[in-house]
Scaffold this active site. Structure first.
Site: not given
Ligand code: GRF
Length: 201
Positions: A104, A106, A133, A142
């Site tokens: 993931n 995050h 991260s 997370d």
């Molecule tokens: C990103 O900030 C990611 O870290 C979080 O959700 C957002 C999604 O971005 N989980 P995208 O859909 O890849 O543009």
């Protein structure tokens, strides 16, 4: 490596992966994009045969949705499964099925700010730095072993939006760097720890 991506929204991380594959900067094949939102823009970034989406709310409970998602993901035989802007919590059964090859990204410097609204929370906490991260997914939200992080300074006058924009910019190269290591067989989850070339990260 065979890469499956889970996404719920815009898909900029997915696009970054697609661009890297096209530029031969990532030795991977995207074998599927899976979403809990049939109208997620992320799905439109790949050809129709690679898309899988179901309205999560159409399922009686989380386990039923997760079970169908797990079967669909398993069917494309992914080496790695990446949550990139996937906004649903994955239940234990799903995690256990892919544990050790489920990642993931995050938008915080874990273990700080697990969960949602990370940018606003970093500002509220007066954090001097923030960032992104990439971690292994475990049942606890997370909380999996962190593989890599990209720190950046919080600037005076930053809003949640300006911070989110700068974090997103570091997310893309961070995730690609981790996926390149994964493609080279260099990262693993061992005894709950992330390892690079067998050494704890
Ligand atoms: C990103 O900030 C990611 O870290 C979080 O959700 C957002 C999604 O971005 N989980 P995208 O859909 O890849 O543009």
């Amino acid at each position: 490596i065979r890469l499956a991506v889970l996404a719920s929204g815009r898909g900029s991380n997915l696009q970054s992966i697609l661009d890297a594959i096209a530029a031969r900067a990532l030795d991977a094949e995207l074998v599927g994009v899976f979403s809990d939102k049939p109208d997620a823009p992320a799905l439109q970034r790949v050809p129709e045969p690679l898309r899988w989406a179901r309205k999560a709310r159409a399922y009686p409970e989380r386990a039923a949705f997760d079970a169908e998602l797990a079967d669909a993901v398993s069917a494309v035989r992914p080496d790695w499964v990446v949550c990139a802007g996937y906004m649903r919590i994955l239940g234990d059964a799903f995690v256990q099925r892919f544990r050790g090859r489920l990642l993931n990204i995050h938008p915080s410097l874990l273990p700080r700010h697990k969960g949602l609204h990370t940018h606003a929370r970093a500002l509220q906490a007066g954090d001097g730095e923030h960032g992104a991260s990439v971690h292994f997914v475990i049942p606890e939200l997370d909380a999996g072993a962190v593989i890599a992080q990209a720190p950046l300074p919080v600037l005076a006058g930053d809003s949640a939006e300006s911070l989110a924009a700068r974090v997103l910019q570091v997310e893309h190269p961070l995730l690609l760097a981790v996926l390149q290591m994964a493609a080279a067989g260099r990262i693993a989850e061992q005894a709950g720890q992330a390892t690079l070339d067998g050494q704890p990260l």
